[in-house]
Design an enzyme around this catalytic site. Structure first.
Site, PDB file in Angstrom:
ATOM      1  N   GLY A   1       0.803  -1.215   0.000  1.00 22.97           N
ATOM      2  CA  GLY A   1       0.000   0.000   0.000  1.00 22.97           C
ATOM      3  C   GLY A   1       0.834   1.262   0.000  1.00 22.97           C
ATOM      4  O   GLY A   1       0.300   2.362   0.047  1.00 22.97           O
ATOM      5  N   CYS A   2       2.140   1.107  -0.041  1.00 21.88           N
ATOM      6  CA  CYS A   2       3.040   2.253  -0.076  1.00 21.88           C
ATOM      7  C   CYS A   2       3.568   2.420  -1.499  1.00 21.88           C
ATOM      8  O   CYS A   2       3.849   1.431  -2.176  1.00 21.88           O
ATOM      9  CB  CYS A   2       4.214   2.054   0.886  1.00 21.88           C
ATOM     10  SG  CYS A   2       3.715   1.911   2.610  1.00 21.88           S
ATOM     11  N   ALA A   3       3.718   3.651  -1.936  1.00 20.71           N
ATOM     12  CA  ALA A   3       4.242   3.916  -3.279  1.00 20.71           C
ATOM     13  C   ALA A   3       5.701   3.487  -3.387  1.00 20.71           C
ATOM     14  O   ALA A   3       6.145   3.016  -4.422  1.00 20.71           O
ATOM     15  CB  ALA A   3       4.100   5.395  -3.615  1.00 20.71           C
TER      16      ALA A   3
END
Length: 139
Positions: free
Chosen positions: A49-51
């Protein structure tokens, strides 16, 4: 009241007048952290869920929560440092009770992060809460 280390960040932010200085302060906090051992950068510690790539390695010792982390993005590494100041050394049962959104709002972070960074920050907080809840139930 938050952990003393987090309160110190809040105080530092009060002296920094513009967001660029605050942004640099967060990045410097990340640079000051020891890097996470490459052996711990595995799928089990990766935060989805992190870029950018983010790894959190939580531990419970003596009923207290602690985590180390790392990222390939400087600002995210700084956000990990901020979260460490917020959560590290708390009794594991208190970790889920921390109002992370409220505490981080004191820094004005939510107003100055991109949507992707905000989503990643939420994903890191959820991982921290999940791991601490599991540890509290097991302990």
């Amino acid at each position: 009241m938050a952990q003393p280390a987090f309160e110190e960040i809040v105080e530092d932010f009060e002296f920094l007048e513009d967001w660029e200085d605050r942004y640099r302060h967060v990045i410097e906090a990340g640079k000051a952290m020891d890097p996470l051992d490459d052996a711990l950068k595995v799928p089990a510690t990766r935060v989805e869920g992190c870029a950018s790539q983010v790894w959190l390695h939580p531990q419970v010792d003596g009923g207290r929560f602690h985590f180390d982390g790392d990222s390939d993005a400087l600002i995210v590494r700084g956000l990990i440092a901020v979260l460490r100041a917020l959560y590290n050394d708390l009794p594991v049962s208190e970790v889920p009770r921390v109002d992370a959104g409220g505490e981080l709002a004191r820094l004005g972070l939510t107003d100055h992060l991109s949507a992707q960074r905000s989503n990643g920050l939420r994903a890191m907080i959820e991982r921290i809460r999940s791991v601490s809840s599991e540890a509290a139930q097991a302990g």
